[in-house]
Design an enzyme around this catalytic site. Structure first.
Site, PDB file in Angstrom:
ATOM      1  N   SER A  39      77.475   3.085  83.268  1.00  0.00           N
ATOM      2  CA  SER A  39      76.241   2.413  82.850  1.00  0.00           C
ATOM      3  C   SER A  39      76.227   2.167  81.350  1.00  0.00           C
ATOM      4  O   SER A  39      75.628   1.201  80.871  1.00  0.00           O
ATOM      5  CB  SER A  39      75.020   3.262  83.229  1.00  0.00           C
ATOM      6  N   HIS A  69      66.413   4.743  81.562  1.00  0.00           N
ATOM      7  CA  HIS A  69      67.775   4.229  81.648  1.00  0.00           C
ATOM      8  C   HIS A  69      67.878   2.830  81.056  1.00  0.00           C
ATOM      9  O   HIS A  69      68.794   2.524  80.288  1.00  0.00           O
ATOM     10  CB  HIS A  69      68.206   4.222  83.122  1.00  0.00           C
ATOM     11  N   ASP A 108      67.621  -3.541  85.272  1.00  0.00           N
ATOM     12  CA  ASP A 108      67.674  -2.078  85.207  1.00  0.00           C
ATOM     13  C   ASP A 108      66.321  -1.487  85.590  1.00  0.00           C
ATOM     14  O   ASP A 108      65.613  -2.059  86.406  1.00  0.00           O
ATOM     15  CB  ASP A 108      68.090  -1.657  83.786  1.00  0.00           C
TER      16      ASP A 108
END
Length: 703
Positions: free
Chosen positions: A563, A349, A288
């Site tokens: 996600s 994220h 990520d």
């Protein structure tokens, strides 16, 4: 004589200009009944236009404008107007049409009604009586054994025989002397005093006796007895005759916002974890943006820079022919910290994804200099299981990732050596599960290198879990669509008996599983989870760890997307391996599929794959509830929850569709009945103009 034609022409012109009768404010009612379409017309000679703002989602009209007579076609899509409770017998809408005629203007209204299709039935709990000799057995149990009982219940063939058994005198006419003698002798042999003989009505008597087996034998030999059975002791029923376990409810400050865990049955899973058994260490690689190692809610949950964590991103200075700044100012190294940049305002994220899997539980030190920061935060699915996250940075500070970097990251995560800028990197903690909450519409050819990397990782024994994409369409995203990858779609709460497909979640044949991803609040928030944050209803999004780059301190944030769905699958896969329910990649995937809750079209479909993952069923967690209920789900993904009355009966007013109607029990406390390992009864029915009503009869859930 020559002027006559002129006068006639003028008269015709005047007649043509004469305005017709304007429409009335309320023109007419258009009852569609059980049909899907209907028409309405009205004489008119001006121009008109349908006010589209007056149209509800379930009704379309064509044409939307015109001149001359109004001739409208109305088409109902009842699924767009049916409430989750399915308790509205008829849909109704007032369609406004604006008109102009000559110097006049106004509005008229068409009231359109559409009858819903009706489904009735009843959910009936299966009789759960303990004891093998209850209900009219004709002979004693083997070896004279009978269930736990307090006396016997006997039904006589005549009221006179019943009276004799109760010790009352009867006339010879009502029962022969011989028959009276037989019955008296039988009761006398049982040594049952009159005070221990109860009249149950209908020629039935309760006789108290300690010798239940002997009494049954004697009574069943009496020709005046219709039947004799033990007065068996029944017990309050729990699952398998055992007391229900109490679900574990975390007390961390924001745990109440994490509705996804409740939906997946984690209250039962965490109770199971408290009993031990989750002992095998598991590594989940999160490929990520990197992660914030300094987030206090992730302490102890991560492999650090000296333990295999890696940043695969290169760096080329501004003086280079092809400059590239990944955000941290250097090239590949063992520090995948998600960096701060002067212009960065968004969150992290990778930190958000990691927290879903492994955020710590309980109290933690307050972040230095942040008096407002939480000291407990959120929880991760892993709880007490030895599951750790290996961060691998592949997305730069501008939220971009290159195919080549993804290839290197996947291979490295699986334990395969990679070389970056002349240096070889070896992963000391090969991941059993690799999570990629990334992807894009790059096409099959461009995706080939990533698909080859997925194949290499799969061959090495890793389960590669990938977000299916947030494209609001049906285009396959890669690497999710690669062979061997587990493409994960997203669901969100529907306010009904099951979650629904999230509109942003891409639907295509390679989608394999679904998990909670939450609602896109930009297209209309929903608040079905019932929680509040700062006194305001909290939308149905996924709450987890994050980082505030403006203040350079930890925070918590809600997001929605595939996600967020992918790490739910990764976490469950890790727990299956940690508990030893599964041993490797293939049987872990098989277990996830076998225990998933089928939603939408029966079987695998493009919205949900094989269904919504079910943590409690997959891990064999103990039952924490035992509630009877109903689930109605259409083939197009809509779900409904009609109310059951005290007798289990229901009447549902539904749109046209093919429905799976499931009566069952909820044993993991997630509100969904009839999932894997839960009692269920299922029937299929199609409703529509050809069959506007159906009665399913009884649904009796069985294991």
């Amino acid at each position: 004589m020559k002027r006559a034609p002129v006068l006639l022409t003028l008269a015709l012109l005047l007649a043509a200009c004469t305005p017709g009768t304007p429409p009335t404010p309320s023109a007419q009612t258009v009852p569609l009944g059980t049909a899907t379409t209907g028409t309405a017309s009205q004489a008119f000679s001006g121009t008109w236009e349908v006010d589209t703002a007056s149209l509800p989602a379930w009704l379309t009209v064509s044409p939307l404008s015109g001149s001359g007579p109004m001739a409208l076609k109305f088409t109902a899509d009842r699924a767009q107007g049916t409430p989750a409770t399915a308790d509205q017998p008829q849909l109704s809408a007032a369609v406004t049409v604006s008109w102009k005629q000559g110097g006049q203007s106004g509005k008229t209204t068409f009231t359109v009604t559409a009858d819903q299709y009706t489904l009735t039935g009843r959910v009936v709990d299966a009789a759960r009586i303990q004891g093998s000799d209850v209900g009219g057995a004709k002979s004693p149990s083997p070896a004279g054994q009978v269930p736990e009982a307090r006396g016997v219940i006997v039904k006589y063939r005549s009221a006179a025989a019943q009276a004799v058994a109760l010790g009352r005198a009867v006339s010879a006419a009502s029962l022969s002397t011989a028959a009276q003698a037989t019955t008296r002798q039988t009761v006398d042999r049982l040594n049952v005093p009159r005070a221990a003989r109860d009249d149950l009505g209908g020629r039935t008597v309760h006789l108290e006796t300690d010798d239940v087996a002997g009494a049954l034998a004697a009574l069943r030999a009496d020709p005046n007895v219709e039947y004799a059975v033990p007065n068996a002791v029944l017990h309050g029923q729990q699952v398998s005759g055992q007391a229900l376990a109490a679900p574990v409810v975390p007390t961390d400050q924001y745990a109440g916002l994490q509705w996804a865990y409740r939906l997946l049955g984690y209250g039962a899973v965490w109770r199971d974890m408290e009993a031990g058994g989750y002992t095998r260490p598991v590594t989940v690689a999160v490929v990520d943006t990197g992660v914030r190692f300094d987030h206090p809610d992730l302490q102890g949950a991560l492999y650090g820079p000296d333990e295999g964590a890696l940043d695969v991103l290169g760096f080329r200075p501004a003086t280079d022919t092809h400059p590239y700044d990944n955000g941290d100012g250097d090239g590949p190294d063992t520090d995948p910290t998600d960096p701060n940049t002067p212009t960065r305002t968004g969150g992290s994220h990778g930190t958000h994804v990691t927290g879903i899997i492994a955020a710590r539980w309980g109290e933690m030190p307050r972040f230095p200099g942040c008096e407002a920061c939480s000291t407990s935060g959120v929880v991760g699915a892993a709880y007490k299981a030895p599951v750790k996250v290996l961060p691998i940075r592949v997305i730069d500070a501008a939220d971009n990732a290159e195919v080549a970097d993804v290839v290197n990251a996947v291979r490295y995560a699986a334990g395969l050596d990679i070389t970056l800028e002349g240096k070889t990197y070896h992963n000391p903690h090969p991941a059993q599960v690799i999570n990629l909450s990334l992807g894009g519409d790059v096409g099959t050819d461009t995706a080939r290198p990533m698909c080859e990397a997925v194949a290499d990782a799969t061959h090495a024994g890793a389960l590669v879990v990938v977000a299916a994409g947030n494209g609001y369409g049906s285009v396959p995203y890669y690497p999710a669509a690669c062979e061997g990858a587990v493409a994960v779609g997203a669901v969100t709460l529907s306010g009904s008996s099951a979650p629904s497909h999230a509109g942003y979640s891409n639907s295509y044949p390679q989608v394999m599983l679904a998990a909670p991803g939450g609602v896109d609040i930009n297209r209309g928030p929903t608040y079905f989870n019932g929680a509040k944050l700062n006194g305001e209803p909290y939308p149905d999004q996924i709450f987890s760890t994050d980082w505030n780059y403006a203040k350079n301190q930890p925070m918590y944030q809600s997001y929605a997307g595939t996600s967020q769905a992918a790490p739910q699958v990764s976490a469950l896969a890790a727990l299956l391996l940690s508990k030893g329910v599964t041993q490797g990649r293939d049987d872990t995937l098989a277990r996830l599929v076998a225990t998933a809750t089928d939603l939408g079209t029966p079987g695998r479909d493009e919205d949900f794959g094989y269904g919504l993952i079910n943590a409690a069923a997959a891990l064999g967690a103990p039952a924490v509830s035992d509630t009877l209920g109903l689930r109605v789900q259409g083939s197009r993904g809509r779900v409904f929850q009609p109310a059951l009355d005290a007798l289990g009966r229901f009447t549902a007013y539904l749109p046209d569709d093919t429905f799976q109607v499931i009566g069952g029990r909820d044993r993991n406390g997630n509100g969904l009945v009839g999932e894997a390992n839960e009692p269920r009864a299922e029937k299929e029915v199609t409703l529509g103009p050809a069959q506007p009503r159906a009665d399913l009869g009884d649904l009796t859930p069985t294991p």
